[in-house]
Scaffold this motif. Structure first.
Motif, PDB file in Angstrom:
ATOM      1  N   ARG A 186       0.846  -1.214   0.000  1.00 15.15           N
ATOM      2  CA  ARG A 186       0.000   0.000   0.000  1.00 15.15           C
ATOM      3  C   ARG A 186       0.872   1.252   0.000  1.00 15.15           C
ATOM      4  NH1 ARG A 186      -3.733   2.724   4.091  1.00 15.15           N
ATOM      5  NH2 ARG A 186      -5.577   3.316   2.891  1.00 15.15           N
ATOM      6  N   ALA A 187       1.948   1.221   0.793  1.00  7.66           N
ATOM      7  CA  ALA A 187       2.884   2.346   0.788  1.00  7.66           C
ATOM      8  C   ALA A 187       3.491   2.531  -0.601  1.00  7.66           C
ATOM      9  CB  ALA A 187       3.981   2.110   1.825  1.00  7.66           C
ATOM     10  N   SER A 188       3.892   1.424  -1.242  1.00  8.80           N
ATOM     11  CA  SER A 188       4.464   1.504  -2.594  1.00  8.80           C
ATOM     12  C   SER A 188       3.512   2.188  -3.558  1.00  8.80           C
ATOM     13  CB  SER A 188       4.798   0.106  -3.119  1.00  8.80           C
ATOM     14  OG  SER A 188       5.900  -0.447  -2.444  1.00  8.80           O
ATOM     15  N   LEU A 189       2.234   1.854  -3.456  1.00 10.71           N
ATOM     16  CA  LEU A 189       1.250   2.441  -4.357  1.00 10.71           C
ATOM     17  C   LEU A 189       1.033   3.919  -4.068  1.00 10.71           C
ATOM     18  CD1 LEU A 189      -1.254  -0.540  -4.475  1.00 10.71           C
ATOM     19  CD2 LEU A 189       0.210   0.274  -6.345  1.00 10.71           C
ATOM     20  N   PHE A 190       1.111   4.321  -2.810  1.00 10.33           N
ATOM     21  CA  PHE A 190       1.016   5.751  -2.492  1.00 10.33           C
ATOM     22  C   PHE A 190       2.215   6.512  -3.063  1.00 10.33           C
ATOM     23  CE2 PHE A 190      -1.835   4.759   1.328  1.00 10.33           C
ATOM     24  CZ  PHE A 190      -2.968   5.254   0.697  1.00 10.33           C
ATOM     25  N   TYR A 191       3.412   5.927  -2.958  1.00 12.35           N
ATOM     26  CA  TYR A 191       4.589   6.561  -3.570  1.00 12.35           C
ATOM     27  C   TYR A 191       4.387   6.692  -5.085  1.00 12.35           C
ATOM     28  CZ  TYR A 191       7.542   6.141   0.627  1.00 12.35           C
ATOM     29  OH  TYR A 191       8.088   6.258   1.889  1.00 12.35           O
ATOM     30  N   ALA A 192       3.901   5.616  -5.690  1.00 10.29           N
ATOM     31  CA  ALA A 192       3.681   5.633  -7.135  1.00 10.29           C
ATOM     32  C   ALA A 192       2.629   6.672  -7.518  1.00 10.29           C
ATOM     33  CB  ALA A 192       3.255   4.248  -7.606  1.00 10.29           C
ATOM     34  N   LEU A 193       1.547   6.743  -6.738  1.00 12.96           N
ATOM     35  CA  LEU A 193       0.484   7.699  -7.045  1.00 12.96           C
ATOM     36  C   LEU A 193       0.988   9.128  -6.881  1.00 12.96           C
ATOM     37  CD1 LEU A 193      -2.412   8.209  -7.844  1.00 12.96           C
ATOM     38  CD2 LEU A 193      -3.082   7.908  -5.435  1.00 12.96           C
ATOM     39  N   ALA A 250       5.868   4.386   8.399  1.00 14.54           N
ATOM     40  CA  ALA A 250       6.183   4.676   9.800  1.00 14.54           C
ATOM     41  C   ALA A 250       5.438   3.740  10.744  1.00 14.54           C
ATOM     42  CB  ALA A 250       5.841   6.131  10.123  1.00 14.54           C
ATOM     43  N   ASN A 251       4.208   3.402  10.376  1.00 12.87           N
ATOM     44  CA  ASN A 251       3.433   2.470  11.201  1.00 12.87           C
ATOM     45  C   ASN A 251       3.994   1.051  11.114  1.00 12.87           C
ATOM     46  OD1 ASN A 251       1.639   4.442  12.077  1.00 12.87           O
ATOM     47  ND2 ASN A 251       0.216   4.103  10.390  1.00 12.87           N
ATOM     48  N   LEU A 252       4.507   0.709   9.948  1.00 12.53           N
ATOM     49  CA  LEU A 252       5.049  -0.646   9.751  1.00 12.53           C
ATOM     50  C   LEU A 252       6.416  -0.813  10.401  1.00 12.53           C
ATOM     51  CD1 LEU A 252       4.112  -1.162   5.991  1.00 12.53           C
ATOM     52  CD2 LEU A 252       3.142  -2.405   7.932  1.00 12.53           C
ATOM     53  N   TYR A 306      13.657   5.648  10.472  1.00  6.89           N
ATOM     54  CA  TYR A 306      13.486   7.032  10.921  1.00  6.89           C
ATOM     55  C   TYR A 306      13.134   7.975   9.770  1.00  6.89           C
ATOM     56  CZ  TYR A 306      18.224   7.702   9.107  1.00  6.89           C
ATOM     57  OH  TYR A 306      19.347   7.754   8.291  1.00  6.89           O
ATOM     58  N   THR A 307      13.296   7.536   8.513  1.00 10.68           N
ATOM     59  CA  THR A 307      13.116   8.437   7.382  1.00 10.68           C
ATOM     60  C   THR A 307      11.656   8.686   7.026  1.00 10.68           C
ATOM     61  OG1 THR A 307      13.236   6.639   5.753  1.00 10.68           O
ATOM     62  CG2 THR A 307      15.310   7.651   6.410  1.00 10.68           C
ATOM     63  N   TYR A 308      10.729   8.027   7.714  1.00  9.81           N
ATOM     64  CA  TYR A 308       9.318   8.127   7.337  1.00  9.81           C
ATOM     65  C   TYR A 308       8.517   9.074   8.232  1.00  9.81           C
ATOM     66  CZ  TYR A 308      10.787   4.021   4.722  1.00  9.81           C
ATOM     67  OH  TYR A 308      11.468   3.165   3.888  1.00  9.81           O
ATOM     68  N   ASP A 309       9.227   9.845   9.026  1.00 14.50           N
ATOM     69  CA  ASP A 309       8.548  10.783   9.934  1.00 14.50           C
ATOM     70  C   ASP A 309       9.472  11.982  10.120  1.00 14.50           C
ATOM     71  OD1 ASP A 309       6.391  11.045  12.338  1.00 14.50           O
ATOM     72  OD2 ASP A 309       8.366  11.715  13.002  1.00 14.50           O
TER      73      ASP A 309
END
Length: 583
Positions: free
Chosen positions: A277-284, A309-311, A468-471
């Motif tokens: 799901r994260a990959s698809l948000f990056y793609a979108l 970040a949640n994962l 740490y890079t996701y927040d």
């Protein structure tokens, strides 16, 4: 149908992979013979195989209640516990079973699995070796040994394990696929391509093999071939998140924009709280950006990072404690007796990820007598027990580290005088590295932290090391730890760390490159000014960027959207970043 017939059907369908029919027959057998431990065991196997391992537990427990010393049920119970995330309970069972049945290789194999899941890789390696001693021809055991070795950073050993599996079955598609990346990490690029090409030839519809082949092509600079295979994956699996995400990094702006309907369709099907799901948000986000919709693109980036970040939780307190403990080991100026100096000597290129370490390595690697080895995680793996268990690091420990490090190193070309290890996060280990390698050169790459943060925010990293890079707040905290660490290392290693500023490098690659060469006691070669012409394989997010001539396009990109970085900048320790935050 009799109990016996039901059992025969259950086992037959199980062997055929028809798990639903096997389960139906096993349940029928259990109803006809409630006291049959064998029927309960088969029911558990079939239940787990249908994707319900949690439900399978009760059947194995029933089998063991009926027959406590039932070896197959004991092993199946343990394996299922591992599958549902209870390796500790499984290990306790398997430790007892290993004492009672030491000649059963499957017990040692499962024990190794449980130990790996618990982060006890060295124990797992010992257990899997026991399994191999009992059954050297089991492909699955060689696969597990490879996985454990990779988790320990023993890439060479993992390669040997996979080749051992291929010796047993030369057409093992999984082994061929899994072999490609370790080979690439050992700079055996053509071999890495060859094995995964063979995997795809053997199994054209194997998505994992096809994905690895596409990635291998991109990393080797053959983007068009990579695009072809990512599209081939979408022909087989139109909602494949990874292929969609990668294509947004490779296609033209118009082609990326045109991917939006496919991405939106895939998002409707994907599981929540998943990396896909994260990959698809990056793609979108990339597709919307290509359509000149920056606000919508930023929103999708925020969702992608929130998902990651949640994962991948990040513990700032634990991280700070580790940093303080490492720095505390080296309180004063570090003196060296030079006894462990090595040839060729290492050049450690450090800094924050996305700071320009790949470019620095490429400049140095264009020298005819320098071997660029990419991001070697070896030092971190070799020092892990010493750091985590707060063990002493003596001269003998340093010598052992060097020997193991060199054993695991790729074969270097004849005439090599220096090799580059550009693992950015080695900035935490500088004291250890200079203690082990007194003649090592340390190059610290610096870049405007806002540009680094923006690049990180747009990047989907593999693995868990960069959680740490996701927040924004996490990033600021970790950036401060980096700055504190470098200030300390420069204090105890005066004059032994060269700061290379990314801006200076891209604005005048020759002038900055010459200073790097002089620091490393290397003669300047004109080829070092054109790293894009010398790049081999790049295993980082810079794979496509490095194929371009050195440019200044990435300087001060943060100014296009400064508000996006407001929470990040608020978390800065301004005394540590005063040279960048004056504006």
């Amino acid at each position: 149908m009799t109990y016996e017939n039901d059992m025969l059907d259950a086992q037959k369908y199980l062997q055929q992979g028809n798990y639903k029919r096997s389960l139906k027959a096993a349940l029928s057998a259990s109803r006809k013979s409630p006291g049959s431990a064998v029927a309960a065991n088969i029911t558990g196997i079939a239940t787990s195989a249908t994707g319900r391992p949690g439900d399978a537990i009760k059947y194995f427990q029933k089998a063991l209640k009926l027959t406590p010393d039932f070896p197959d049920a004991q092993k199946n119970f343990a394996q299922t516990l591992i599958l549902i995330g209870r390796p500790g309970v499984a290990l306790a069972q398997l430790a007892k079973l290993a004492i009672r049945t030491p000649a059963d290789w499957k017990v040692w194999y499962l024990k190794a699995q449980a130990e790996l899941a618990l982060g006890k890789e060295k124990d797992g390696l010992a257990s899997v070796d026991r399994a191999l001693a009992l059954t050297a021809t089991s492909v699955t055991v060689h696969h597990l040994r490879s996985t454990i070795n990779l988790s320990l950073g023993h890439i060479k050993d993992a390669i040997d394990d996979l080749y051992a599996a291929l010796k047993i079955n030369p057409e093992d598609v999984v082994a061929l696929t899994n072999l490609s990346l370790p080979l690439a990490r050992q700079t055996r690029f053509e071999e890495a391509l060859e094995v995964v090409q063979k995997a795809v030839k053997l199994a054209p519809n194997n998505v994992a093999a096809r994905y690895r082949l596409a990635t291998q092509f991109v990393e080797m600079g053959r983007s068009e071939d990579g695009i072809f295979h990512y599209n081939a994956i979408l022909d087989m699996q139109p909602d494949h998140a990874g292929a969609l995400e990668q294509l947004t990094l490779l296609l033209s702006k118009a082609e990326v924009a045109a991917l939006e309907p496919k991405i939106q369709m895939a998002l409707k099907k994907v599981a929540r709280n998943s990396e896909d799901r994260a990959s698809l948000f990056y793609a979108l986000s990339a597709a919307l950006s290509a359509q000149e919709k920056p606000l919508d693109a930023d929103k999708m980036l925020g969702l992608a990072n929130k998902e990651m970040a949640n994962l991948l939780p990040y513990d700032p307190v634990a991280d700070a404690d580790v940093t303080r403990a490492i720095l505390g080991r080296f309180p004063a100026i570090l003196e060296s007796d030079g006894e462990t100096s090595t040839a060729p000597y290492p050049v450690f290129v450090i800094g924050l990820p996305r700071s320009g370490t790949t470019l620095v390595e490429a400049v140095l690697g264009a020298h005819p007598h320098v071997a660029p080895l990419g991001e070697r995680g070896t030092a971190g793996f070799l020092l892990r027990d010493i750091i985590e268990q707060n063990l002493p690091f003596t001269r003998n420990d340093a010598i052992k580290m060097i020997r193991e490090d060199q054993r695991l190193m790729p074969d270097l070309p004849e005439g090599t005088v220096a090799y580059v290890d550009k693992m950015p996060e080695n900035y935490r280990l500088v004291g250890f590295l200079k203690s082990a390698y007194p003649n090592a050169r340390i190059i610290n790459v610096r870049r405007d932290p806002r540009d680094i943060a923006l690049s990180m925010w747009k990047s989907h990293f593999s693995g868990t090391a960069l959680s740490y890079t996701y927040d924004w707040d996490r990033m600021a905290f970790r950036f401060n730890l980096y700055a504190q660490s470098m200030a300390h290392w420069k204090t105890i290693l005066p004059g032994q760390i060269l700061d290379v500023h990314y801006k200076d490098l891209v604005e005048d690659v020759e002038a900055t490159g010459r200073s790097m060469a002089a620091f490393c006691d290397l003669e300047w070669h004109g080829a070092m000014a054109r790293p894009d012409l010398n790049a081999t394989q790049v295993l980082t997010h810079s794979a496509t960027q490095l194929r371009r001539p050195v440019h200044t396009d990435s300087i001060e990109k943060w100014r296009k959207n400064p508000d996006l970085l407001t929470p990040f900048v608020k978390g800065f320790d301004r005394t540590l970043w005063s040279d960048y935050l004056s504006d």
